[in-house]
Design a protein around this motif. Structure first.
Motif, short mmCIF file in Angstrom:
data_model
loop_
_atom_site.label_atom_id
_atom_site.label_comp_id
_atom_site.label_asym_id
_atom_site.label_seq_id
_atom_site.Cartn_x
_atom_site.Cartn_y
_atom_site.Cartn_z
N LEU A 160 -0.72 -1.11 16.21
CA LEU A 160 0.14 -0.68 15.10
C LEU A 160 -0.39 -1.19 13.77
CD1 LEU A 160 3.74 -1.14 16.59
CD2 LEU A 160 2.61 1.01 16.00
N ILE A 161 -0.86 -2.42 13.74
CA ILE A 161 -1.42 -2.96 12.51
C ILE A 161 -2.68 -2.21 12.12
CG2 ILE A 161 -2.50 -5.00 11.47
CD1 ILE A 161 -0.63 -6.73 13.17
N TYR A 162 -3.55 -1.99 13.09
CA TYR A 162 -4.81 -1.30 12.82
C TYR A 162 -4.56 0.13 12.35
CZ TYR A 162 -9.37 0.82 13.90
OH TYR A 162 -10.56 1.51 13.84
N ALA A 163 -3.73 0.87 13.10
CA ALA A 163 -3.49 2.27 12.76
C ALA A 163 -2.64 2.41 11.50
CB ALA A 163 -2.81 2.98 13.93
N GLY A 164 -1.58 1.62 11.38
CA GLY A 164 -0.69 1.74 10.24
C GLY A 164 -1.34 1.30 8.94
N LEU A 165 -1.88 0.08 8.92
CA LEU A 165 -2.50 -0.44 7.71
C LEU A 165 -3.76 0.36 7.36
CD1 LEU A 165 -2.39 -2.58 5.52
CD2 LEU A 165 -3.67 -4.12 7.02
N GLY A 166 -4.54 0.73 8.36
CA GLY A 166 -5.74 1.52 8.10
C GLY A 166 -5.41 2.88 7.52
N THR A 167 -4.33 3.51 7.99
CA THR A 167 -3.93 4.81 7.46
C THR A 167 -3.50 4.70 6.00
OG1 THR A 167 -3.25 5.57 9.66
CG2 THR A 167 -2.34 6.74 7.76
N VAL A 168 -2.71 3.69 5.69
CA VAL A 168 -2.25 3.50 4.31
C VAL A 168 -3.43 3.26 3.38
CG1 VAL A 168 -0.91 2.00 2.78
CG2 VAL A 168 0.03 2.69 4.99
N LEU A 169 -4.34 2.38 3.77
CA LEU A 169 -5.50 2.08 2.93
C LEU A 169 -6.38 3.30 2.74
CD1 LEU A 169 -6.50 -1.46 4.28
CD2 LEU A 169 -5.36 -0.91 2.12
N THR A 170 -6.58 4.07 3.80
CA THR A 170 -7.42 5.25 3.69
C THR A 170 -6.83 6.29 2.75
OG1 THR A 170 -8.29 4.93 5.94
CG2 THR A 170 -8.48 7.13 5.00
N VAL A 171 -5.53 6.55 2.89
CA VAL A 171 -4.89 7.55 2.04
C VAL A 171 -4.89 7.11 0.58
CG1 VAL A 171 -2.70 8.71 1.55
CG2 VAL A 171 -3.48 8.47 3.91
N VAL A 172 -4.52 5.84 0.34
CA VAL A 172 -4.44 5.35 -1.04
C VAL A 172 -5.81 5.36 -1.71
CG1 VAL A 172 -3.93 3.31 -2.43
CG2 VAL A 172 -2.37 3.98 -0.61
N SER A 173 -6.84 5.02 -0.99
CA SER A 173 -8.18 4.96 -1.59
C SER A 173 -8.85 6.32 -1.68
CB SER A 173 -9.06 4.00 -0.79
OG SER A 173 -9.18 4.43 0.56
N SER A 174 -8.45 7.27 -0.86
CA SER A 174 -9.11 8.58 -0.85
C SER A 174 -8.51 9.55 -1.86
CB SER A 174 -9.02 9.20 0.56
OG SER A 174 -9.68 8.40 1.51
N ILE A 175 -7.24 9.39 -2.20
CA ILE A 175 -6.58 10.33 -3.11
C ILE A 175 -7.23 10.36 -4.49
CG2 ILE A 175 -4.44 10.75 -4.37
CD1 ILE A 175 -2.90 10.07 -1.85
N PRO A 176 -7.47 9.20 -5.15
CA PRO A 176 -8.09 9.28 -6.49
C PRO A 176 -9.48 9.93 -6.48
CG PRO A 176 -7.13 7.11 -6.10
CD PRO A 176 -7.12 7.82 -4.80
N VAL A 177 -10.27 9.63 -5.46
CA VAL A 177 -11.61 10.22 -5.39
C VAL A 177 -11.52 11.73 -5.19
CG1 VAL A 177 -13.82 10.15 -4.19
CG2 VAL A 177 -12.46 8.05 -4.42
N ALA A 178 -10.65 12.16 -4.29
CA ALA A 178 -10.47 13.59 -4.06
C ALA A 178 -9.94 14.30 -5.31
CB ALA A 178 -9.52 13.81 -2.89
N TYR A 179 -9.05 13.64 -6.04
CA TYR A 179 -8.50 14.22 -7.27
C TYR A 179 -9.59 14.39 -8.32
CZ TYR A 179 -5.68 14.54 -11.53
OH TYR A 179 -5.13 14.93 -12.73
N ALA A 180 -10.45 13.39 -8.44
CA ALA A 180 -11.55 13.48 -9.41
C ALA A 180 -12.52 14.59 -9.04
CB ALA A 180 -12.27 12.14 -9.50
#
Length: 296
Positions: free
Chosen positions: A93-113
């Motif tokens: 749960l820690i790996y999947a949950g925290l990893g998902t949050v970090l991936t989404v938060v870090s990928s959105i600005p790059v994709a937006y740019a």
């Protein structure tokens, strides 16, 4: 007199034509739904077999029986009472949950740019992202392991798998970029005219409209982390306290190689969260995956 005789003939012909059309529509319906039912059974029956086997006794699980004689729900309790199983749950749960949050938060600005900004080298940056998608993780596993294990001394934990997710994921960036391309620029221009900066435009305008795409990316990342076996095997195999369900299930199967009912019960407990998450989020997931390919 001729017209009176012709009317029944026309009526009979029309009735026969309608019957033929209805028969054809019925046959088409049966053909289409038969294929759908066959495909559904093809994917569903293995799960039904695993679930029914998990409720059998030790002796019946070794036979050819398909339905339990007695429903042994205690098998699930025995699996949950296995030392370390709940720890594997927590780690996953820690790996999947925290990893998902970090991936989404870090990928959105790059994709937006990449989707909405015009700058020199944008196409080159997009090609680099796509090339990273083509690079197998096994290619970089040795230098990455040397860095995390030898330089930072983080072997025996899941942090070497979680921390890199804070720097974006190539597949998530590409998928989000494709979805953001479908958002009309007029909405962004209107927000800028109203005085919104780029960050506020992203938070107030883009993110609410990009929820299906974000949901699809989050589900892809969650499923990947939940089922990941290669990563925990590389970094956490030496520490049983850091095992995830995918890696711990292999150990559980080795310890209960003749107890197929317990092995199947453990498998059901590993699959259940993923099935439930997809069941409740399938609408957003399907919508997000469908719209990501509308505009390149």
């Amino acid at each position: 007199m001729t017209q009176v005789l012709d009317r029944p003939v026309e009526s009979i012909a029309a009735t026969a034509s309608e019957r033929t059309a209805r028969r054809r529509a019925l046959l088409e319906w049966i053909a289409v739904h038969s294929l759908g039912v066959a495909a559904a059974l093809f994917f569903t029956l293995p799960f039904v077999f695993v679930f029914l086997t998990s409720l059998m006794s030790d002796q019946q699980a070794l036979t050819r029986d398909l339905v339990p004689d007695t429903w042994e729900w205690s098998n699930y309790r025995e699996v949950l009472d296995t030392p370390g199983f709940l720890t594997w749950w927590k780690n996953t749960l820690i790996y999947a949950g925290l990893g998902t949050v970090l991936t989404v938060v870090s990928s959105i600005p790059v994709a937006y740019a990449l989707a909405k900004f015009r700058f020199r080298g944008r196409n080159l940056a997009l090609m680099l992202v796509i090339s990273m998608m083509m690079l197998p993780p096994q290619v970089v596993v040795i230098p990455m392991y040397l860095f995390w294990a030898k330089q930072l001394d983080l072997s025996g934990s899941l942090w070497p798998l979680i921390i890199p997710m804070a720097f974006g994921d190539a597949f998530s960036i590409f998928l989000l970029r494709q979805f953001l391309m479908t958002i009309p620029n007029e909405y962004l221009d209107a927000a800028r005219v109203d005085g919104c900066g780029e960050l506020r435009t992203l938070l107030r305008v883009v993110l609410p409209m990009a929820r299906p795409g974000i949901a699809a990316v989050a589900l892809f990342q969650f499923f990947y982390a939940w089922n990941d076996y290669f990563g925990p095997q590389i970094y956490a195999s030496e520490n049983p306290g850091a095992w995830t369900l995918s890696y711990g299930l292999e150990s559980f199967k080795g310890a209960h190689h003749t107890d197929w009912n317990l092995t199947m019960a453990a498998t059901v407990l590993v699959m259940a969260p993923v099935i439930l998450v997809f069941f409740f989020a399938q609408k957003a997931f399907v919508e997000g995956v469908t719209l990501t390919g509308v505009k390149g």
